[in-house]
Design a protein around this motif. Structure first.
Motif, PDB file in Angstrom:
ATOM      1  N   THR A  86      48.696  -4.506  -8.077  1.00 54.99           N
ATOM      2  CA  THR A  86      49.540  -3.838  -9.066  1.00 54.99           C
ATOM      3  C   THR A  86      48.707  -2.864  -9.894  1.00 54.99           C
ATOM      4  O   THR A  86      47.482  -3.001 -10.016  1.00 54.99           O
ATOM      5  CB  THR A  86      50.201  -4.851 -10.017  1.00 54.99           C
ATOM      6  N   ARG A 105      54.327  -3.376  -8.641  1.00 58.13           N
ATOM      7  CA  ARG A 105      53.934  -3.535  -7.245  1.00 58.13           C
ATOM      8  C   ARG A 105      54.085  -2.202  -6.526  1.00 58.13           C
ATOM      9  O   ARG A 105      54.903  -1.364  -6.910  1.00 58.13           O
ATOM     10  CB  ARG A 105      54.797  -4.600  -6.560  1.00 58.13           C
ATOM     11  N   ASP A 125      50.749  -9.539  -0.327  1.00 54.56           N
ATOM     12  CA  ASP A 125      50.665  -9.505  -1.783  1.00 54.56           C
ATOM     13  C   ASP A 125      50.137  -8.146  -2.219  1.00 54.56           C
ATOM     14  O   ASP A 125      48.945  -7.849  -2.086  1.00 54.56           O
ATOM     15  CB  ASP A 125      49.759 -10.620  -2.298  1.00 54.56           C
ATOM     16  N   SER A 126      51.024  -7.321  -2.740  1.00 55.24           N
ATOM     17  CA  SER A 126      50.620  -6.019  -3.232  1.00 55.24           C
ATOM     18  C   SER A 126      49.787  -6.169  -4.493  1.00 55.24           C
ATOM     19  O   SER A 126      50.082  -6.996  -5.356  1.00 55.24           O
ATOM     20  CB  SER A 126      51.859  -5.166  -3.539  1.00 55.24           C
ATOM     21  N   ARG A 181      59.979  -7.442  -5.410  1.00 53.81           N
ATOM     22  CA  ARG A 181      58.975  -7.420  -4.337  1.00 53.81           C
ATOM     23  C   ARG A 181      59.418  -6.522  -3.190  1.00 53.81           C
ATOM     24  O   ARG A 181      58.606  -6.127  -2.362  1.00 53.81           O
ATOM     25  CB  ARG A 181      58.726  -8.847  -3.822  1.00 53.81           C
TER      26      ARG A 181
END
Length: 448
Positions: free
Chosen positions: A369, A383, A366-367, A407
């Motif tokens: 932001t 992202r 999970d990047s 994503r």
């Protein structure tokens, strides 16, 4: 301070000084620079980012350790499987195999690498190894430098650019091997694209190697006399094209090799860049070959990854939302599917096209932001994926890819913008913030 936290504060401060940036012409200077390099269509956001210097040093050392671990595993696999078995494991087609330097595959000399690294809420995770002289994006360092110089900021002070590291590599090799001619070689399909090309590197090498014959060419205008058998023994070639770019069945690269030229890099890099690697590095059988530092780097920075096969495919599909599925031999963001975004039936159809054994399943990352403006000027959460460059073992900054749409954050898919992040110590970061707040002209930004 994590990457998103540092840049959220930095971008807020930057946004309040639109008057200063406009007056200094930093954005315009950067755009003029890109146009002068025939790269006006590059999706570059002229917004400088920063990264904590200690964290940058941590991921750079992790990258070196992962390459060292790769070499150890490759040595074991070469001894246990032989070349044919190694080619089967990494799906190396017969057409590529004659252009693999088997000794250098294990030793890892003269490597040009970009690790793709995802910043998360509590650190960084490596998601891919792109080990090949064709990796792109290091030109953004020069754009960041132009921006900083327009504002009088030391964004690039005391930092090595990837171009400089490649030049140092070439200086070392030409001196050690008595090479007198240098050629940067790309494929003609990339001529005149108005995006980043190897003109940047060609100019840097000309300046770094005075007295040598430094040229740039494509496969269709490579100096004919340099291609004659044995006539390239004093030539150092930087390969800027991938195997997939070649439409001649390998005849051109064969002629380069037969000329006696030294090539940076030949296609052993196809093996080092295979997506299967992160699964191998997690396997107990191979971890026994590694030392404590290498194992810690894998545990800390490499997400859980599994090699897929007919025996585990059904179980992995049953938990598909827990994985991102990656085609082992792929590049440019293609062959990447987040299980949560596709039905089991869709994924079965995808696997059926190539065979499930050609895929890996990796825990999704999970990047974090940051808010950036889009082409319309509207700000939105993006992202991020960082591109960490290691050239001949030297780390030289991070390219940043940012997307508000996907994503799979990849510029070549047309869904991302690109930026550069300069490593900064806490003191340097505070100095930049202070200069940003006090530097003339000082007027309130326009309303809205």
């Amino acid at each position: 301070m994590q990457f998103h936290e540092m840049n959220t504060d930095w971008l807020y401060a930057l946004g309040r000084r639109g008057d200063l940036i406009e007056a200094c012409g930093a954005v315009e200077e950067t755009r003029r620079y890109l146009a002068s390099k025939n790269a006006a269509d590059e999706p570059y956001l002229a917004i400088p980012l920063v990264m904590d210097r200690g964290q940058f040093d941590d991921i750079a050392e992790a990258g070196r350790l992962l390459l060292r671990a790769q070499g150890k595993v490759l040595g074991h696999l070469t001894r246990s499987l032989g070349r044919a078995g190694l080619c089967d494991l990494f799906e190396v087609p017969p057409a590529i195999q004659p252009f693999v330097d088997w000794d250098n595959l294990v030793e890892g000399r003269n490597l040009v690498v970009r690790f793709d690294v995802v910043p998360t809420a509590d650190g960084y995770k490596f998601c891919e190894i792109n080990c090949d002289s064709t990796v792109a994006g290091f030109e953004l360092f020069e754009c960041q430098k132009v921006y900083g110089e327009a504002l009088g900021w030391p964004l690039a002070a005391h930092q090595r650019s990837p171009h400089e590291d490649i030049c140092r590599l070439f200086q070392r090799l030409t001196q050690a091997h008595g090479l007198r001619r240098v050629l940067v070689c790309d494929w003609s399909r990339y001529r005149g694209t108005k995006t980043f090309a190897f003109d940047f590197l060609h100019e840097a090498l000309q300046q770094a190697l005075p007295g040598l014959d430094v040229r740039m060419a494509y496969e269709d205008d490579y100096p004919a006399d340099w291609l004659q058998p044995g006539q390239g023994s004093d030539v150092l070639v930087y390969r800027g094209f991938m195997f997939a770019d070649m439409d001649d069945g390998g005849q051109f690269i064969q002629r380069i090799c037969e000329s006696g030229a030294m090539v940076i890099n030949t296609f052993e890099t196809e093996i080092r860049s295979n997506k299967r690697w992160f699964a191998l590095l997690h396997e107990t059988a191979y971890q026994s070959l590694l030392d404590e530092r290498e194992l810690r780097a894998i545990e800390r920075f490499v997400p859980k990854t599994l090699a897929m096969n007919p025996d585990n495919a059904q179980a992995l599909l049953a938990e598909k939302d827990l994985y991102v599925f990656k085609l082992n031999c792929s590049s440019g963001g293609r062959g990447v599917y987040f299980g949560s975004e596709h039905s089991a039936e869709e994924m079965r159809a995808v696997f059926a096209q190539q065979g499930v054994e050609h895929w890996t399943a990796q825990a999704p990352i999970d990047s974090t932001t940051i808010e950036l403006p889009g082409p319309d000027g509207e700000r939105a959460a993006h992202r991020l994926v960082l591109g960490l460059f290691l050239v001949d073992g030297h780390a030289s900054g991070v390219n940043v890819r940012a997307s508000k749409h996907s994503r799979v954050v990849n510029v070549s898919l047309g869904v991302a913008s690109c930026l550069w992040a300069s490593p900064a110590t806490p003191d340097t970061y505070q100095t930049l913030l202070s200069r940003l707040a006090t530097q003339q002209p000082l007027r309130e930004p326009a309303a809205g």
